[in-house]
Scaffold this active site. Structure first.
Site, PDB file in Angstrom:
ATOM      1  N   LYS A 126     -10.559 -10.250  -7.474  1.00 53.85           N
ATOM      2  CA  LYS A 126      -9.013  -9.846  -6.849  1.00 53.85           C
ATOM      3  C   LYS A 126      -8.483  -9.897  -8.918  1.00 53.85           C
ATOM      4  O   LYS A 126      -7.291  -8.554  -8.213  1.00 53.85           O
ATOM      5  CB  LYS A 126      -8.872 -10.711  -5.575  1.00 53.85           C
ATOM      6  CG  LYS A 126      -7.400 -10.506  -5.677  1.00 53.85           C
ATOM      7  CD  LYS A 126      -6.892  -9.466  -5.191  1.00 53.85           C
ATOM      8  CE  LYS A 126      -5.579  -9.618  -5.274  1.00 53.85           C
ATOM      9  NZ  LYS A 126      -4.642  -7.819  -4.454  1.00 53.85           N
ATOM     10  N   HIS A 159      -0.895   8.242 -13.518  1.00 51.58           N
ATOM     11  CA  HIS A 159       0.860   8.107 -13.307  1.00 51.58           C
ATOM     12  C   HIS A 159       1.426   7.808 -14.018  1.00 51.58           C
ATOM     13  O   HIS A 159       2.573   6.234 -14.473  1.00 51.58           O
ATOM     14  CB  HIS A 159       1.503   8.046 -11.359  1.00 51.58           C
ATOM     15  CG  HIS A 159       0.145   9.128 -10.727  1.00 51.58           C
ATOM     16  ND1 HIS A 159       0.128  10.366 -11.066  1.00 51.58           N
ATOM     17  CD2 HIS A 159      -0.297   8.201  -9.892  1.00 51.58           C
ATOM     18  CE1 HIS A 159      -0.369  10.619  -9.560  1.00 51.58           C
ATOM     19  NE2 HIS A 159      -0.919   9.460  -9.586  1.00 51.58           N
ATOM     20  N   PHE A 174      -3.911   6.071 -10.068  1.00 46.19           N
ATOM     21  CA  PHE A 174      -3.175   4.434 -11.545  1.00 46.19           C
ATOM     22  C   PHE A 174      -2.868   5.922 -12.668  1.00 46.19           C
ATOM     23  O   PHE A 174      -3.044   5.150 -14.079  1.00 46.19           O
ATOM     24  CB  PHE A 174      -4.030   3.810 -11.117  1.00 46.19           C
ATOM     25  CG  PHE A 174      -3.945   3.255  -9.824  1.00 46.19           C
ATOM     26  CD1 PHE A 174      -2.472   1.548 -10.350  1.00 46.19           C
ATOM     27  CD2 PHE A 174      -4.057   3.878  -8.623  1.00 46.19           C
ATOM     28  CE1 PHE A 174      -2.063   1.252  -8.840  1.00 46.19           C
ATOM     29  CE2 PHE A 174      -3.514   2.146  -8.119  1.00 46.19           C
ATOM     30  CZ  PHE A 174      -2.663   1.409  -7.763  1.00 46.19           C
ATOM     31  N   CYS A 187       2.546  -7.727  -7.742  1.00 44.65           N
ATOM     32  CA  CYS A 187       1.474  -8.549  -8.251  1.00 44.65           C
ATOM     33  C   CYS A 187       0.899  -8.322  -9.195  1.00 44.65           C
ATOM     34  O   CYS A 187       0.237  -9.097 -10.266  1.00 44.65           O
ATOM     35  CB  CYS A 187      -0.250  -8.187  -6.895  1.00 44.65           C
ATOM     36  SG  CYS A 187       0.459  -8.170  -5.398  1.00 44.65           S
ATOM     37  N   ARG A 247      -1.672  -2.872  -0.275  1.00 41.63           N
ATOM     38  CA  ARG A 247      -0.620  -1.958  -0.567  1.00 41.63           C
ATOM     39  C   ARG A 247       0.528  -2.436   0.473  1.00 41.63           C
ATOM     40  O   ARG A 247       0.407  -1.731   1.459  1.00 41.63           O
ATOM     41  CB  ARG A 247      -1.073  -0.545  -1.254  1.00 41.63           C
ATOM     42  CG  ARG A 247      -1.444  -0.189  -2.419  1.00 41.63           C
ATOM     43  CD  ARG A 247      -2.479   1.182  -2.578  1.00 41.63           C
ATOM     44  NE  ARG A 247      -3.203   2.018  -1.084  1.00 41.63           N
ATOM     45  CZ  ARG A 247      -3.253   2.448  -0.938  1.00 41.63           C
ATOM     46  NH1 ARG A 247      -3.248   3.860  -1.625  1.00 41.63           N
ATOM     47  NH2 ARG A 247      -3.450   3.082   0.561  1.00 41.63           N
ATOM     48  N   GLU A 248       1.808  -2.310  -0.453  1.00 41.20           N
ATOM     49  CA  GLU A 248       3.152  -2.272   0.104  1.00 41.20           C
ATOM     50  C   GLU A 248       3.349  -1.433   0.396  1.00 41.20           C
ATOM     51  O   GLU A 248       3.250  -0.450  -0.585  1.00 41.20           O
ATOM     52  CB  GLU A 248       4.673  -3.350  -1.117  1.00 41.20           C
ATOM     53  CG  GLU A 248       3.263  -4.630  -0.406  1.00 41.20           C
ATOM     54  CD  GLU A 248       4.803  -5.316  -1.284  1.00 41.20           C
ATOM     55  OE1 GLU A 248       5.790  -5.397  -1.998  1.00 41.20           O
ATOM     56  OE2 GLU A 248       4.952  -6.707  -1.759  1.00 41.20           O
TER      57      GLU A 248
HETATM   58  P1  NAD Z   1       5.540 -13.715   0.025  1.00 41.60           P
HETATM   59  O1  NAD Z   1       6.315 -14.478  -0.898  1.00 41.60           O
HETATM   60  O2  NAD Z   1       5.982 -12.362   0.807  1.00 41.60           O
HETATM   61  O3  NAD Z   1       4.787 -14.422   1.419  1.00 41.60           O
HETATM   62  C1  NAD Z   1       5.104 -16.136   1.385  1.00 41.60           C
HETATM   63  C2  NAD Z   1       5.332 -16.264   2.508  1.00 41.60           C
HETATM   64  O4  NAD Z   1       4.140 -17.856   2.638  1.00 41.60           O
HETATM   65  C3  NAD Z   1       6.764 -16.894   3.031  1.00 41.60           C
HETATM   66  O5  NAD Z   1       7.285 -16.195   4.094  1.00 41.60           O
HETATM   67  C4  NAD Z   1       6.880 -18.201   2.713  1.00 41.60           C
HETATM   68  O6  NAD Z   1       8.404 -19.083   3.235  1.00 41.60           O
HETATM   69  C5  NAD Z   1       5.745 -18.493   3.179  1.00 41.60           C
HETATM   70  N1  NAD Z   1       5.568 -20.671   2.714  1.00 41.60           N
HETATM   71  C6  NAD Z   1       5.772 -20.999   1.848  1.00 41.60           C
HETATM   72  N2  NAD Z   1       4.661 -21.761   2.046  1.00 41.60           N
HETATM   73  C7  NAD Z   1       4.548 -21.842   3.494  1.00 41.60           C
HETATM   74  C8  NAD Z   1       3.666 -23.218   3.494  1.00 41.60           C
HETATM   75  N3  NAD Z   1       3.497 -24.334   3.343  1.00 41.60           N
HETATM   76  N4  NAD Z   1       3.409 -22.698   5.166  1.00 41.60           N
HETATM   77  C9  NAD Z   1       3.357 -21.784   5.666  1.00 41.60           C
HETATM   78  N5  NAD Z   1       4.497 -20.801   4.840  1.00 41.60           N
HETATM   79  C10 NAD Z   1       4.364 -21.039   3.901  1.00 41.60           C
HETATM   80  O7  NAD Z   1       4.322 -13.371  -0.049  1.00 41.60           O
HETATM   81  P2  NAD Z   1       2.964 -12.274  -0.191  1.00 41.60           P
HETATM   82  O8  NAD Z   1       3.055 -10.939  -1.422  1.00 41.60           O
HETATM   83  O9  NAD Z   1       2.876 -11.511   1.021  1.00 41.60           O
HETATM   84  O10 NAD Z   1       1.684 -12.549  -1.199  1.00 41.60           O
HETATM   85  C11 NAD Z   1       1.149 -14.005  -0.268  1.00 41.60           C
HETATM   86  C12 NAD Z   1      -0.426 -14.335  -1.764  1.00 41.60           C
HETATM   87  O11 NAD Z   1      -1.044 -12.801  -1.044  1.00 41.60           O
HETATM   88  C13 NAD Z   1      -0.335 -13.434  -2.463  1.00 41.60           C
HETATM   89  O12 NAD Z   1      -0.755 -15.040  -3.382  1.00 41.60           O
HETATM   90  C14 NAD Z   1       0.010 -12.613  -3.492  1.00 41.60           C
HETATM   91  O13 NAD Z   1      -0.266 -12.852  -4.950  1.00 41.60           O
HETATM   92  C15 NAD Z   1      -1.466 -11.791  -2.385  1.00 41.60           C
HETATM   93  N6  NAD Z   1      -0.787 -10.820  -2.780  1.00 41.60           N
HETATM   94  C16 NAD Z   1       0.552  -9.896  -2.180  1.00 41.60           C
HETATM   95  C17 NAD Z   1      -0.252  -8.659  -1.951  1.00 41.60           C
HETATM   96  C18 NAD Z   1       1.321  -7.865  -2.072  1.00 41.60           C
HETATM   97  O14 NAD Z   1       1.389  -6.858  -1.846  1.00 41.60           O
HETATM   98  N7  NAD Z   1       2.438  -8.499  -1.662  1.00 41.60           N
HETATM   99  C19 NAD Z   1      -1.253  -7.744  -1.784  1.00 41.60           C
HETATM  100  C20 NAD Z   1      -2.329  -8.702  -1.740  1.00 41.60           C
HETATM  101  C21 NAD Z   1      -2.307  -9.817  -2.390  1.00 41.60           C
END
Ligand code: NAD
Length: 446
Positions: free
Chosen positions: A214, A261, A259, A270, A161-162
């Site tokens: 997921k 709330h 969850f 997400c 979780r962020e």
């Molecule tokens: P984000 O958008 O913050 O980061 C993605 C990064 O990938 C960016 O920095 C972008 O420049 C880079 N990127 C894109 N194409 C690329 C390539 N070809 N080579 C190298 N780098 C590349 O994404 P995020 O929030 O970290 O989410 C990533 C994945 O994880 C998603 O599928 C999301 O659903 C999943 N996820 C996110 C969270 C969350 O809380 N943010 C939690 C669980 C899962």
């Protein structure tokens, strides 16, 4: 062991820094050269508590490296984690173009056996797509007379979780590993071996099942939020208090308190996209996801309800009205504004001609990038100056103990719409505010 993580967003960077902290040699690669340059200097380009310190420490100890070169990162790694974005396409499905690009890149730079692992949230079946892309590229290499080495594809979805991402990575409820063969399972279990010390349960399964775990998890949480929002709306109509309903429900161990709330509806990077994607996957597979579809509809309607409350509180007309919005990120302790309910409220109010002034402890920059005309100020009290209503949209700790007398003194009219049920209705009444929460009685306006 040497690994690389492709994508240095919230998930990729946390994964890279935490594996480095476990003692693994990690190279993080991103196409965004500015981001990589700042990470090399130890500067994290987004807000995640504790991450900058962890990155700096592992940079110093030379276990964490940053590059824009896929060749360099992939060639030197046994495990390649794909952690790029999978944003929603207009039809609700996940955009896999970044994932596909990485798969092609892995195939081009495959120089020895590697485990290619998706950490990104990807539709069930994406593992097979990645395998297909890599095999296609390798066939072209074979046609050029090369002898490319073997590889395997695995899924290791991320549940962090962020706002508490490091703790979630270091002490997860579970680790899910979906793999095609035992060697890949053994390699991934070895990578996660520090978690055995904290007795983390491992779910080892096939790739497509891991991918579905997921989506099913996120969709279930979204359903829980939409469920309590519906109950909150009902509570408002019949004069019940949803806070007590949620507590009474949550103490049942079969239900649990999390969850439950009520609020303005779920947002973030997400839940909205993953629920829509799961619904699409179900339809594409010839089945349905009716409960998830309903959760999505309820979530959309919740925003209509918020807007109705604001209009009612202001006597119907929004044009020209001064409105203060506290909180812009989709939840506290992050600067992520993707699909944030707070941002949507600002957007709708501005579209209706309201003069919106907002504050957020961390998300001012991304919020301005998304909504350049939004007036974002550096202080919650400056935000409330001259306002006819304060809307508490994101429950940052900074907003839990506002100086109510000072706030009231600054406002044109003391009205407070608490979309996160942070304040007590009686205490707010005693402090001179017309107050309304979610599902707890109290109403501002007729
Ligand atoms: P984000 O958008 O913050 O980061 C993605 C990064 O990938 C960016 O920095 C972008 O420049 C880079 N990127 C894109 N194409 C690329 C390539 N070809 N080579 C190298 N780098 C590349 O994404 P995020 O929030 O970290 O989410 C990533 C994945 O994880 C998603 O599928 C999301 O659903 C999943 N996820 C996110 C969270 C969350 O809380 N943010 C939690 C669980 C899962």
């Amino acid at each position: 062991m040497r690994i690389c993580v492709v994508g240095t967003g919230y998930v990729g960077l946390v994964t890279g820094a935490c594996f480095a902290e476990f003692g693994v040699d990690v190279t993080c690669v991103d196409t965004d050269a500015t981001r990589i340059a700042s990470l090399r200097d130890g500067r994290v380009p987004f807000h995640e508590p504790g991450l900058e310190e962890l990155v700096a420490k592992n940079l110093r100890e030379n276990r964490l490296h940053f590059t824009t070169s896929h060749a360099e990162a992939i060639a030197s790694s046994l495990v390649v984690f794909i952690a790029v974005g999978t944003p929603p396409l207009p039809d609700g499905s996940a955009d896999l173009s970044y994932v596909r690009e990485v798969a092609r890149s892995v195939a081009e730079h495959l120089n020895g056996y590697k485990v290619v692992v998706t950490k990104s949230t990807v539709p069930a079946g994406t593992g097979a797509t990645i395998r297909g892309i890599i095999e296609e590229t390798l066939a072209a290499r074979r046609a050029r007379g090369e002898k490319p080495p073997p590889f395997t594809v695995a899924s290791n979805p991320e549940f962090l979780r962020e706002g508490s991402a490091i703790e979630d990575f270091m002490r997860p409820n579970r680790v899910v590993i979906g793999a095609e063969d035992e060697q890949a399972v053994a390699i991934l279990q070895d990578l996660y071996s520090p978690l055995y010390l904290v007795e983390t349960p491992f779910v080892v399964t096939d790739v497509v099942t891991a991918e579905l775990i997921k989506y099913a998890s996120n969709a279930f949480l979204a359903v829980k939020i939409s469920f309590i929002n519906e109950i909150a709306n009902l509570a408002e109509e019949i004069g019940a208090d949803v806070h007590h309903v949620a507590r009474g429900m949550g103490l049942d161990q079969r239900i649990g308190p999390k969850f439950l709330h009520p609020g303005p509806g779920y947002g973030g990077s997400c839940f909205p996209k993953d629920t829509r994607a799961l619904a699409r996957i179900a339809r594409g597979a010839g089945t349905s996801a009716e409960i998830v579809d309903a959760a999505i509809r309820v979530n959309e309607r919740q925003m209509d309800r918020v807007m109705t409350k604001i209009r009612r509180a202001l006597g119907g007309e929004l044009a020209g009205r001064r409105i203060a919005v506290l909180g812009l990120s989709f939840k506290p302790n992050t600067d992520d504004t993707r699909e944030s309910s707070a941002m949507e409220i600002c957007r709708l109010l501005m579209d209706a001609g309201a003069k919106v002034r907002a504050h957020d402890p961390a998300a001012a920059v991304p919020a301005k990038a998304e909504l350049p005309t939004l007036d974002v100020v550096a202080d919650p009290y400056a935000c409330a100056e001259g306002a006819e209503i304060v809307i508490l949209a994101t429950e940052w700790n900074q907003y839990r103990k506002l100086d109510l007398e000072r706030l009231r003194g600054l406002m044109a009219r003391a009205a407070f719409l608490d979309l996160r049920n942070v304040y007590d209705a009686d205490a707010m009444g005693a402090a001179g505010f017309a107050y309304e929460g979610v599902g707890r009685g109290g109403r501002i306006g007729a």
